[in-house]
Scaffold this motif. Structure first.
Motif, short mmCIF file in Angstrom:
data_model
loop_
_atom_site.label_atom_id
_atom_site.label_comp_id
_atom_site.label_asym_id
_atom_site.label_seq_id
_atom_site.Cartn_x
_atom_site.Cartn_y
_atom_site.Cartn_z
N GLU A 83 0.83 -1.20 0.00
CA GLU A 83 0.00 0.00 0.00
C GLU A 83 0.86 1.25 0.00
N ALA A 84 0.26 2.32 -0.51
CA ALA A 84 0.95 3.61 -0.55
C ALA A 84 -0.04 4.71 -0.25
N LEU A 85 0.41 5.69 0.52
CA LEU A 85 -0.38 6.87 0.84
C LEU A 85 0.45 8.09 0.44
N VAL A 86 -0.17 8.99 -0.32
CA VAL A 86 0.56 10.11 -0.91
C VAL A 86 -0.20 11.42 -0.72
N THR A 87 0.53 12.46 -0.33
CA THR A 87 0.03 13.83 -0.42
C THR A 87 0.92 14.56 -1.41
N ALA A 88 0.33 15.46 -2.19
CA ALA A 88 1.10 16.11 -3.25
C ALA A 88 0.89 17.62 -3.25
N GLY A 89 2.01 18.33 -3.15
CA GLY A 89 2.04 19.75 -3.41
C GLY A 89 3.02 19.96 -4.55
N VAL A 90 2.54 20.33 -5.71
CA VAL A 90 3.39 20.39 -6.90
C VAL A 90 3.47 21.79 -7.50
N GLY A 91 3.24 22.80 -6.67
CA GLY A 91 3.33 24.17 -7.17
C GLY A 91 4.72 24.55 -7.60
N THR A 111 5.88 19.91 -1.41
CA THR A 111 6.31 18.51 -1.53
C THR A 111 5.33 17.41 -1.83
N ILE A 112 5.88 16.36 -2.41
CA ILE A 112 5.19 15.09 -2.58
C ILE A 112 5.72 14.16 -1.49
N ASN A 113 4.86 13.80 -0.56
CA ASN A 113 5.23 12.87 0.51
C ASN A 113 4.65 11.50 0.22
N ILE A 114 5.50 10.49 0.21
CA ILE A 114 5.09 9.12 -0.08
C ILE A 114 5.41 8.24 1.11
N VAL A 115 4.41 7.56 1.63
CA VAL A 115 4.60 6.55 2.66
C VAL A 115 4.07 5.23 2.12
N ALA A 116 4.94 4.24 2.03
CA ALA A 116 4.56 2.94 1.50
C ALA A 116 4.83 1.86 2.53
N ALA A 117 4.01 0.82 2.53
CA ALA A 117 4.19 -0.29 3.45
C ALA A 117 4.01 -1.60 2.71
N LEU A 118 4.81 -2.57 3.09
CA LEU A 118 4.76 -3.91 2.51
C LEU A 118 4.52 -4.92 3.62
N PRO A 119 3.87 -6.04 3.33
CA PRO A 119 3.57 -7.01 4.39
C PRO A 119 4.66 -8.05 4.59
N VAL A 120 5.77 -7.92 3.86
CA VAL A 120 6.84 -8.92 3.92
C VAL A 120 8.13 -8.27 4.42
#
Length: 208
Positions: A83-91, A111-120
């Motif tokens: 899964e990935a959760l993203v907020t984006a400020g691209v001005g 900024t573009i902030n990306i938080v990703a999680a894997l189950p393994v």
């Protein structure tokens, strides 16, 4: 109270991130993505994030990110447990290798902030590979969303995975053609693409 996105799986997770608070590699119990005003320039952003996390009731080691984009406009994507959760400020966006002067001191929040999680579980090298794969997927999403850019000057990324238990094997490769690397890439791409469209269209882009 500053607007916050919180992910708090608790103990048993490691994360590799470029975050201003809790960046690097190690066990992390929570992640906060805090919305701050445009032009934010406090020199003690890590301390500020620590205070925000404590006020939100979070304990133990964690990761703190900041953005001037609306955290309410986050986008989330999942695939087979990735899964990935993203907020984006691209001005303020552009190409990483573009010529130009360096800036001193902290850059403005955006900024573009990306938080990703894997189950393994992942090996240390696989964490690095995963961050590279997530970054490649972000660039692809920006281009697909119509931005002539590789990112903003202050993008941040973090990848989390559970600690291996009882001899559990760790994934050693997270390139975009590996099983879990491909899932990571597609979730980051989907969430980033939708977040960038939402930012471009003033929050009106539909959530898919």
């Amino acid at each position: 109270m500053w607007p916050l996105l919180v992910w708090a799986p608790g103990p048993g997770w490691r994360m590799l991130s470029s975050a201003v608070l809790g960046g690097g590699w190690g066990e992390r119990h929570w992640v906060v993505n805090a919305q701050v005003r445009g032009g934010y320039r406090r020199m003690d952003a890590d301390h500020h994030l620590t205070t925000m996390a404590a006020e939100a009731g979070l304990r133990g080691p964690g990761v703190g990110l900041m953005t001037a984009a609306s955290v309410r406009d986050f986008r989330h994507a999942t695939e087979e447990g990735a899964e990935a959760l993203v907020t984006a400020g691209v001005g303020v966006h552009g190409w990483a290798a573009a010529p130009g002067p360096a800036t001193a001191g902290p850059p403005p929040a955006g900024t573009i902030n990306i938080v990703a999680a894997l189950p393994v579980p992942l090996s240390p090298a696989a964490y690095v590979n995963a961050v590279a794969t997530a970054t490649e997927a972000k660039v692809q999403a920006l281009l697909d969303a119509g931005f002539d850019a590789s990112g903003t000057p202050i993008d941040a990324v973090g990848v989390a995975a559970p600690v291996a238990r009882d001899g559990q094997a760790e994934e050693t490769f997270m390139g975009p053609r590996s099983v879990w690397g491909a899932r990571l890439a597609r979730t980051v791409h989907a969430a980033t693409y939708q977040a960038c469209l939402s930012e471009r269209d003033g929050g009106r882009a539909p959530v898919r």
